[in-house]
Design a protein around this motif. Structure first.
Motif: not given
Ligand code: KIV
Length: 273
Positions: A34, A53, A55-57, A95, A125, A149, A190, A211, A221, A223
């Protein structure tokens, strides 16, 4: 200058969606991390990461929320634009934030279209498998590559009752196959048992990116904050930290504070005559 000439000049070839599928066929592992800003994305891109990525993380590791639900489409686009600008080689996936892909096909195509138009990123994603097949089809027919996902879907944390390993083998395989049939070019798996991830990876023609899904996926993948040792709270057990950046930053900040307080910074070498 044409696009082809400018790419030739920079000497950097962008990884493409078909290339990722070829990597699976060639048995070459795919790397994805990410990234949420220009500096980190540039560093990772130069390090040779295949896929970045957004990511929405980000809701958790950048914004400090307790789950991924609060981040908005505009915030994702703001950060994706920085990452898209930095990535010279890596394919950038963004995301779709909660709950866009549940607002119907039309809303999802508009949102994903904004991401591609405004950020220079190449794909989106979305969390989901079989129940998202219609949405995936619509995006793909609009020319928007989709990474699905399945397994643990953090946007469904309340339905799942927490971040738990998903073990329903039939459902997981059905979701993965449905996403592929709908046109997804890749699937994140995941937090599922390694054995199920292995079966899914063997059954699918498109690459699986794991993950917490064991070693048999086509790619992996993590974070970035977790793998660099920057996360302060709970870190999932599948994460391996490859650095301790939290300690490096903390030590540097403390040393700088001491030097400012005792007057040794700035010294002559770091001042103008
Ligand atoms: O948002 C994110 O970082 C993810 C990864 C954990 C795959 O979706």
């Amino acid at each position: 200058m044409t696009t082809a000439t400018s790419k030739k000049k920079s000497g950097m070839k962008k990884i493409t969606v078909p290339q990722l599928i070829s990597m699976k066929r060639a048995g070459q592992k795919i790397t994805m991390l990410t990234a949420y800003d220009y500096t980190m994305a540039s560093l990772l891109d130069s390090a040779g990461i295949d896929t970045l990525l957004v990511g929405d993380s980000m809701a958790m590791v950048v914004q400090g929320h307790e789950n991924t639900l609060p981040v908005t489409l505009d915030e994702m686009i703001y950060h994706a634009e920085m990452v898209g600008r930095a990535a010279k080689r890596a394919l950038v996936v963004v995301d779709l934030p909660f709950p866009i892909n549940h607002q119907g096909v039309y809303q999802t195509v508009i949102a994903a279209g904004r991401i591609l138009k405004e950020t220079r990123c190449q794909a989106v994603k979305l969390e989901g498998g079989a129940e998202q097949a219609e949405v995936i089809k619509a995006l793909v027919s609009a020319g928007i590559p989709v990474m699905a996902h399945v397994g643990l879907r953090p946007q469904s944390v309340h339905t799942m009752g927490g971040y738990k390993i998903q073990r329903d083998k039939e459902q997981l395989i059905e979701d993965a196959i449905a996403a592929q049939e709908a046109g997804a070019f890749s699937i994140v798996l995941e937090c599922i048992p390694s054995e199920i991830a292995k079966i899914a990876t063997e059954r699918l023609a498109i690459p699986t990116i794991g993950i917490g899904a064991g070693p048999d996926c086509d790619g992996q993948v993590l974070v970035i904050n977790d793998m660099l040792g920057m996360t302060s709270g709970h870190v999932p057990s599948f994460v391996k930290a490859y650095a301790n950046i939290r300690e490096v930053i903390s030590n540097a900040a403390q040393e700088w504070c001491e030097e400012v307080r005792d007057g040794s910074y700035p010294d002559e070498a770091h001042s103008f005559e």
